[in-house]
Design a protein around this motif. Sequence first.
Motif, PDB file in Angstrom:
ATOM      1  N   THR A 162      48.035  19.411 101.342  1.00  0.00           N
ATOM      2  CA  THR A 162      49.363  19.561 100.753  1.00  0.00           C
ATOM      3  C   THR A 162      50.243  18.411 101.225  1.00  0.00           C
ATOM      4  O   THR A 162      50.442  18.233 102.421  1.00  0.00           O
ATOM      5  N   ILE A 163      50.773  17.670 100.277  1.00  0.00           N
ATOM      6  CA  ILE A 163      51.651  16.533 100.579  1.00  0.00           C
ATOM      7  C   ILE A 163      53.109  16.982 100.544  1.00  0.00           C
ATOM      8  O   ILE A 163      53.887  16.668 101.434  1.00  0.00           O
ATOM      9  N   SER A 164      53.486  17.705  99.483  1.00  0.00           N
ATOM     10  CA  SER A 164      54.849  18.228  99.325  1.00  0.00           C
ATOM     11  C   SER A 164      54.782  19.448  98.411  1.00  0.00           C
ATOM     12  O   SER A 164      53.697  19.862  98.004  1.00  0.00           O
ATOM     13  N   ASP A 165      55.950  20.005  98.066  1.00  0.00           N
ATOM     14  CA  ASP A 165      55.981  21.170  97.172  1.00  0.00           C
ATOM     15  C   ASP A 165      55.471  20.831  95.775  1.00  0.00           C
ATOM     16  O   ASP A 165      55.024  21.706  95.041  1.00  0.00           O
ATOM     17  N   SER A 166      55.547  19.558  95.399  1.00  0.00           N
ATOM     18  CA  SER A 166      55.148  19.170  94.049  1.00  0.00           C
ATOM     19  C   SER A 166      53.949  18.224  94.023  1.00  0.00           C
ATOM     20  O   SER A 166      53.645  17.640  92.987  1.00  0.00           O
ATOM     21  N   ASN A 167      53.254  18.074  95.141  1.00  0.00           N
ATOM     22  CA  ASN A 167      52.101  17.177  95.194  1.00  0.00           C
ATOM     23  C   ASN A 167      51.070  17.708  96.187  1.00  0.00           C
ATOM     24  O   ASN A 167      51.365  17.891  97.359  1.00  0.00           O
ATOM     25  N   THR A 168      49.870  17.962  95.689  1.00  0.00           N
ATOM     26  CA  THR A 168      48.739  18.351  96.535  1.00  0.00           C
ATOM     27  C   THR A 168      47.599  17.390  96.248  1.00  0.00           C
ATOM     28  O   THR A 168      47.257  17.150  95.089  1.00  0.00           O
ATOM     29  N   LYS A 169      47.028  16.835  97.304  1.00  0.00           N
ATOM     30  CA  LYS A 169      45.931  15.878  97.153  1.00  0.00           C
ATOM     31  C   LYS A 169      44.601  16.613  97.304  1.00  0.00           C
ATOM     32  O   LYS A 169      44.409  17.399  98.231  1.00  0.00           O
ATOM     33  N   LEU A 170      43.691  16.352  96.360  1.00  0.00           N
ATOM     34  CA  LEU A 170      42.348  16.930  96.390  1.00  0.00           C
ATOM     35  C   LEU A 170      41.317  15.817  96.470  1.00  0.00           C
ATOM     36  O   LEU A 170      41.501  14.755  95.881  1.00  0.00           O
ATOM     37  N   ARG A 171      40.232  16.064  97.176  1.00  0.00           N
ATOM     38  CA  ARG A 171      39.071  15.180  97.104  1.00  0.00           C
ATOM     39  C   ARG A 171      38.054  15.919  96.251  1.00  0.00           C
ATOM     40  O   ARG A 171      37.635  17.034  96.583  1.00  0.00           O
ATOM     41  N   ILE A 172      37.683  15.332  95.119  1.00  0.00           N
ATOM     42  CA  ILE A 172      36.789  15.985  94.167  1.00  0.00           C
ATOM     43  C   ILE A 172      35.621  15.068  93.832  1.00  0.00           C
ATOM     44  O   ILE A 172      35.651  13.870  94.113  1.00  0.00           O
ATOM     45  N   SER A 173      34.612  15.654  93.200  1.00  0.00           N
ATOM     46  CA  SER A 173      33.500  14.863  92.672  1.00  0.00           C
ATOM     47  C   SER A 173      32.988  15.523  91.402  1.00  0.00           C
ATOM     48  O   SER A 173      33.087  16.734  91.226  1.00  0.00           O
ATOM     49  N   THR A 174      32.474  14.675  90.514  1.00  0.00           N
ATOM     50  CA  THR A 174      31.812  15.154  89.303  1.00  0.00           C
ATOM     51  C   THR A 174      30.410  14.552  89.296  1.00  0.00           C
ATOM     52  O   THR A 174      30.166  13.499  89.887  1.00  0.00           O
ATOM     53  N   SER A 175      29.496  15.213  88.632  1.00  0.00           N
ATOM     54  CA  SER A 175      28.135  14.692  88.558  1.00  0.00           C
ATOM     55  C   SER A 175      27.547  14.996  87.191  1.00  0.00           C
ATOM     56  O   SER A 175      28.074  15.813  86.436  1.00  0.00           O
ATOM     57  N   ARG A 176      26.456  14.325  86.910  1.00  0.00           N
ATOM     58  CA  ARG A 176      25.752  14.536  85.642  1.00  0.00           C
ATOM     59  C   ARG A 176      24.256  14.436  85.892  1.00  0.00           C
ATOM     60  O   ARG A 176      23.815  13.884  86.901  1.00  0.00           O
ATOM     61  N   LYS A 177      23.475  14.957  84.951  1.00  0.00           N
ATOM     62  CA  LYS A 177      22.018  14.886  85.073  1.00  0.00           C
ATOM     63  C   LYS A 177      21.530  13.530  84.567  1.00  0.00           C
ATOM     64  O   LYS A 177      21.965  13.040  83.527  1.00  0.00           O
ATOM     65  N   ASN A 178      20.585  12.948  85.297  1.00  0.00           N
ATOM     66  CA  ASN A 178      19.982  11.705  84.826  1.00  0.00           C
ATOM     67  C   ASN A 178      18.728  12.014  84.014  1.00  0.00           C
ATOM     68  O   ASN A 178      18.419  13.181  83.761  1.00  0.00           O
ATOM     69  N   LYS A 179      18.005  10.985  83.632  1.00  0.00           N
ATOM     70  CA  LYS A 179      16.806  11.172  82.806  1.00  0.00           C
ATOM     71  C   LYS A 179      15.730  12.001  83.498  1.00  0.00           C
ATOM     72  O   LYS A 179      14.933  12.664  82.846  1.00  0.00           O
ATOM     73  N   ASP A 180      15.707  11.961  84.829  1.00  0.00           N
ATOM     74  CA  ASP A 180      14.701  12.707  85.583  1.00  0.00           C
ATOM     75  C   ASP A 180      15.099  14.156  85.826  1.00  0.00           C
ATOM     76  O   ASP A 180      14.378  14.903  86.473  1.00  0.00           O
ATOM     77  N   GLY A 181      16.285  14.564  85.337  1.00  0.00           N
ATOM     78  CA  GLY A 181      16.748  15.929  85.516  1.00  0.00           C
ATOM     79  C   GLY A 181      17.448  16.172  86.841  1.00  0.00           C
ATOM     80  O   GLY A 181      17.737  17.311  87.184  1.00  0.00           O
ATOM     81  N   GLU A 182      17.705  15.101  87.586  1.00  0.00           N
ATOM     82  CA  GLU A 182      18.397  15.233  88.857  1.00  0.00           C
ATOM     83  C   GLU A 182      19.871  14.905  88.668  1.00  0.00           C
ATOM     84  O   GLU A 182      20.237  14.100  87.827  1.00  0.00           O
ATOM     85  N   TYR A 183      20.726  15.542  89.491  1.00  0.00           N
ATOM     86  CA  TYR A 183      22.156  15.287  89.406  1.00  0.00           C
ATOM     87  C   TYR A 183      22.528  14.052  90.219  1.00  0.00           C
ATOM     88  O   TYR A 183      22.022  13.856  91.327  1.00  0.00           O
ATOM     89  N   GLU A 184      23.398  13.221  89.636  1.00  0.00           N
ATOM     90  CA  GLU A 184      23.922  12.074  90.372  1.00  0.00           C
ATOM     91  C   GLU A 184      25.441  12.039  90.189  1.00  0.00           C
ATOM     92  O   GLU A 184      25.965  12.359  89.122  1.00  0.00           O
ATOM     93  N   THR A 185      26.126  11.678  91.249  1.00  0.00           N
ATOM     94  CA  THR A 185      27.582  11.652  91.250  1.00  0.00           C
ATOM     95  C   THR A 185      28.061  10.502  90.376  1.00  0.00           C
ATOM     96  O   THR A 185      27.610   9.366  90.535  1.00  0.00           O
ATOM     97  N   ASP A 186      28.982  10.808  89.453  1.00  0.00           N
ATOM     98  CA  ASP A 186      29.537   9.741  88.634  1.00  0.00           C
ATOM     99  C   ASP A 186      31.028   9.517  88.893  1.00  0.00           C
ATOM    100  O   ASP A 186      31.587   8.530  88.457  1.00  0.00           O
ATOM    101  N   PHE A 187      31.685  10.417  89.636  1.00  0.00           N
ATOM    102  CA  PHE A 187      33.047  10.189  90.104  1.00  0.00           C
ATOM    103  C   PHE A 187      33.221  10.924  91.424  1.00  0.00           C
ATOM    104  O   PHE A 187      32.806  12.063  91.568  1.00  0.00           O
ATOM    105  N   SER A 188      33.845  10.255  92.362  1.00  0.00           N
ATOM    106  CA  SER A 188      34.175  10.869  93.633  1.00  0.00           C
ATOM    107  C   SER A 188      35.425  10.175  94.143  1.00  0.00           C
ATOM    108  O   SER A 188      35.455   8.947  94.221  1.00  0.00           O
ATOM    109  N   GLY A 189      36.457  10.957  94.432  1.00  0.00           N
ATOM    110  CA  GLY A 189      37.679  10.336  94.918  1.00  0.00           C
ATOM    111  C   GLY A 189      38.794  11.334  95.124  1.00  0.00           C
ATOM    112  O   GLY A 189      38.617  12.538  94.975  1.00  0.00           O
ATOM    113  N   PHE A 190      39.956  10.783  95.462  1.00  0.00           N
ATOM    114  CA  PHE A 190      41.139  11.595  95.702  1.00  0.00           C
ATOM    115  C   PHE A 190      41.989  11.628  94.439  1.00  0.00           C
ATOM    116  O   PHE A 190      42.168  10.607  93.776  1.00  0.00           O
TER     117      PHE A 190
END
Length: 130
Positions: A16-44
């Motif tokens: 929590t930064i302030s009443d109107s700003n909260t910082k999150l660290r998130i990640s998204t992933s997707r499946k590659n051709k081999d069926g394994e998940y790989e991270t395609d976005f990670s950040g604040f």
Amino acid sequence: MGFRTGNYCTVWAVETISDSNTKLRISTSRKNKDGEYETDFSGFVSCLGTSIAKKAAGLKEKDRIKLGDVDVSTKYDKEKNVTYTNYKVFSFEMANFEEDKPEPDEKPAKKSKKTKAVDDGEVEEPDLPF
């Protein structure tokens, strides 16, 4: 897929930064051709706005959310020769995958023989109130 509206992501940290700003660290992933998940976005990302910042402050590690309105902006600082990229979230919803499944104990409600539904057709005269 990356950072965009409609993507599901995992929350890894909440600050929590302030009443109107909260910082999150998130990640998204997707499946590659081999069926394994790989991270395609990670950040604040910054959850901006009083209501969304409060909602984000209630998140825990490993919560899953679906991104709503998002924005990305960059700012170049000539003196430092650095470009800053800011990721902003203005809305999100919880990604509750279990809600779609009915519970096994739920049974459909039985209709009473005396009570007729609105669309059951003609109503017999004894059921009329007048």
